[in-house]
Each structure stands twice: as C-alpha cells, then as structure tokens.
Write a protein that holds these residues in place. Structure first.
Motif, short mmCIF file in Angstrom:
data_model
loop_
_atom_site.label_atom_id
_atom_site.label_comp_id
_atom_site.label_asym_id
_atom_site.label_seq_id
_atom_site.Cartn_x
_atom_site.Cartn_y
_atom_site.Cartn_z
N PRO A 37 -24.83 -52.68 41.33
CA PRO A 37 -25.06 -51.26 41.60
C PRO A 37 -26.36 -50.72 41.02
CG PRO A 37 -22.81 -51.62 40.93
CD PRO A 37 -23.54 -52.93 40.73
N SER A 38 -26.88 -51.36 39.98
CA SER A 38 -28.10 -50.87 39.35
C SER A 38 -29.35 -51.46 39.98
CB SER A 38 -28.06 -51.25 37.86
OG SER A 38 -27.84 -52.64 37.74
N ALA A 39 -29.20 -52.12 41.11
CA ALA A 39 -30.25 -52.90 41.76
C ALA A 39 -31.64 -52.31 41.64
CB ALA A 39 -29.89 -53.09 43.23
N GLY A 40 -32.53 -53.10 41.06
CA GLY A 40 -33.92 -52.69 40.94
C GLY A 40 -34.75 -53.31 42.04
N THR A 41 -35.82 -52.68 42.41
CA THR A 41 -36.68 -53.23 43.44
C THR A 41 -38.13 -53.34 42.98
OG1 THR A 41 -36.99 -51.03 44.38
CG2 THR A 41 -35.28 -52.41 45.35
N SER A 42 -38.48 -52.73 41.87
CA SER A 42 -39.84 -52.78 41.37
C SER A 42 -39.85 -53.52 40.02
CB SER A 42 -40.38 -51.37 41.17
OG SER A 42 -39.69 -50.73 40.11
N LYS A 43 -41.04 -53.82 39.55
CA LYS A 43 -41.17 -54.46 38.24
C LYS A 43 -40.51 -53.60 37.16
CE LYS A 43 -44.88 -56.34 35.37
NZ LYS A 43 -46.30 -56.69 35.37
N ASP A 49 -33.24 -52.83 34.45
CA ASP A 49 -31.96 -53.46 34.77
C ASP A 49 -31.65 -54.58 33.78
OD1 ASP A 49 -29.84 -53.38 36.92
OD2 ASP A 49 -30.32 -55.53 36.87
N GLY A 50 -32.63 -55.43 33.51
CA GLY A 50 -32.44 -56.51 32.54
C GLY A 50 -32.08 -55.98 31.15
N LYS A 54 -28.62 -56.72 29.04
CA LYS A 54 -28.69 -57.34 27.71
C LYS A 54 -28.09 -56.43 26.66
CE LYS A 54 -30.24 -60.99 25.43
NZ LYS A 54 -29.65 -62.32 25.61
N ALA A 55 -28.21 -55.10 26.84
CA ALA A 55 -27.57 -54.17 25.90
C ALA A 55 -26.05 -54.23 26.02
CB ALA A 55 -28.06 -52.74 26.15
N ALA A 56 -25.55 -54.43 27.22
CA ALA A 56 -24.10 -54.53 27.43
C ALA A 56 -23.56 -55.88 26.99
CB ALA A 56 -23.75 -54.27 28.90
N PHE A 57 -24.38 -56.92 27.13
CA PHE A 57 -23.99 -58.29 26.78
C PHE A 57 -25.07 -58.88 25.86
CE2 PHE A 57 -22.09 -57.40 30.88
CZ PHE A 57 -20.81 -57.95 30.79
N LEU A 88 -21.55 -50.52 30.14
CA LEU A 88 -22.21 -50.56 31.44
C LEU A 88 -21.96 -49.20 32.08
CD1 LEU A 88 -21.11 -54.07 32.76
CD2 LEU A 88 -23.45 -53.34 32.26
N PRO A 89 -22.71 -48.82 33.10
CA PRO A 89 -22.41 -47.55 33.77
C PRO A 89 -20.95 -47.53 34.24
CG PRO A 89 -24.52 -48.39 34.52
CD PRO A 89 -23.89 -49.48 33.68
N ASN A 90 -20.23 -46.52 33.84
CA ASN A 90 -18.82 -46.31 34.21
C ASN A 90 -17.89 -47.40 33.69
OD1 ASN A 90 -19.45 -43.95 35.76
ND2 ASN A 90 -20.21 -45.33 37.35
N LEU A 91 -18.32 -48.18 32.71
CA LEU A 91 -17.47 -49.23 32.16
C LEU A 91 -17.77 -49.41 30.67
CD1 LEU A 91 -15.30 -51.37 32.67
CD2 LEU A 91 -17.13 -52.96 33.27
N PRO A 92 -16.95 -48.77 29.84
CA PRO A 92 -17.15 -48.91 28.39
C PRO A 92 -16.97 -50.36 27.95
CG PRO A 92 -15.46 -47.25 28.90
CD PRO A 92 -15.82 -47.92 30.18
N ALA A 93 -17.51 -50.67 26.80
CA ALA A 93 -17.41 -52.02 26.24
C ALA A 93 -15.95 -52.47 26.19
CB ALA A 93 -18.02 -52.05 24.85
N THR A 94 -15.73 -53.72 26.58
CA THR A 94 -14.37 -54.27 26.60
C THR A 94 -14.16 -55.33 25.53
OG1 THR A 94 -14.98 -56.04 28.12
CG2 THR A 94 -14.22 -53.94 29.10
N GLY A 95 -15.24 -55.91 25.00
CA GLY A 95 -15.11 -57.01 24.06
C GLY A 95 -14.74 -58.32 24.74
N LYS A 96 -14.69 -58.32 26.08
CA LYS A 96 -14.30 -59.52 26.82
C LYS A 96 -15.52 -60.37 27.17
CE LYS A 96 -10.10 -57.57 28.70
NZ LYS A 96 -9.33 -57.25 29.89
#
Length: 136
Positions: A37-43, A49-50, A54-57, A88-96
């Motif tokens: 859903p966060s799809a980037g198209t530019s540099k 997006d990366g 990396k912040a989420a994982f 992640l957007p609309n998904l709090p950390a799960t620890g999974k």
C-alpha cells in the motif's frame, strides 16, 4: 556497477539500514516500485518506503536465494525475515516474526538503478502478523 552488483548492494544496504547507500545506487529519475500500500515510484518515495519497513522491522534481513542476469537486468528471489517491533500504517507493532518470499527486478543504466520492482507476498505478511485471517 553491473545489474547483479546493484541488486546485491541494494539488499545489503537495506539489511544494514544504510539508506544513503541505497539512495546513491539509484538514478535521480529512476522508478522504484513495490507491491504494498505504501508503493513508491520515485527515488525519494522508494527511500521513504524502505525506511518505513526498516522502522517496523528493525531486524529485517533479506537473503538472496537465487539471482540471474540478462542484459541490463538482474532478477533475484529473496526471503525476507524480521520481527515487527515498530508500527506500520494502520497496524501497531505485534512483536511477531515474519518470513516472506519476494522477487526483485533491477534494471541498470550507466551503472545505477534505473528501475527496481519489488514483488512480495503482502497478504502472507498480514496473515503472519495476525492482521488477516489465514487460509488454515
């Protein structure tokens, strides 16, 4: 750099959280796409997006399981693993922990990434995180 060197360096830069190195690999007018859903198209969008992933994982790592090149393009299969300790957007950390297969195509022009397309099983990630029912 060759297409294979660019592909391998792109994965290593993400694994190491070296986003400046990742940005340096790409052409300013390059296309950087991702199936999420966060799809980037530019540099810049690809960089953002990366950083979000990396912040989420924070422990996320990609392991290249195969890579082939043809002309100016490298195609690689990867397995991404990581633990979701950040939001992640609309998904709090799960620890999974997740384990997901992906395919990435890197096209080189003048030694830099002109186009990168990253395909991965986003539904599989959501199932592993408990955000979507599994098929079991």
């Amino acid at each position: 750099m060759s297409p294979e060197e660019l592909a391998r360096t792109w994965v290593a830069a993400f694994n190491n959280g070296d986003f400046d190195k990742g940005r340096d690999l790409g052409h300013d007018d390059g296309y950087f796409g991702i199936t999420a859903p966060s799809a980037g198209t530019s540099k810049d969008a690809g960089d953002q997006d990366g950083r979000m992933w990396k912040a989420a994982f924070p422990d996320a790592r990609g392991e290249i399981t195969s890579i082939i090149t043809s002309g100016h393009t490298a195609a690689m299969e990867l397995v991404w693993t990581g633990t979701q300790t950040g939001d992640l957007p609309n998904l709090p950390a799960t620890g999974k922990r997740v384990n997901v297969s992906a395919a990435v195509f890197v096209t080189e022009r003048d030694g830099k990434i002109a186009r990168l397309m990253h395909y991965f099983d986003f539904g599989g990630i959501l199932m592993q995180l408990g955000a979507m029912p599994s098929n079991e």
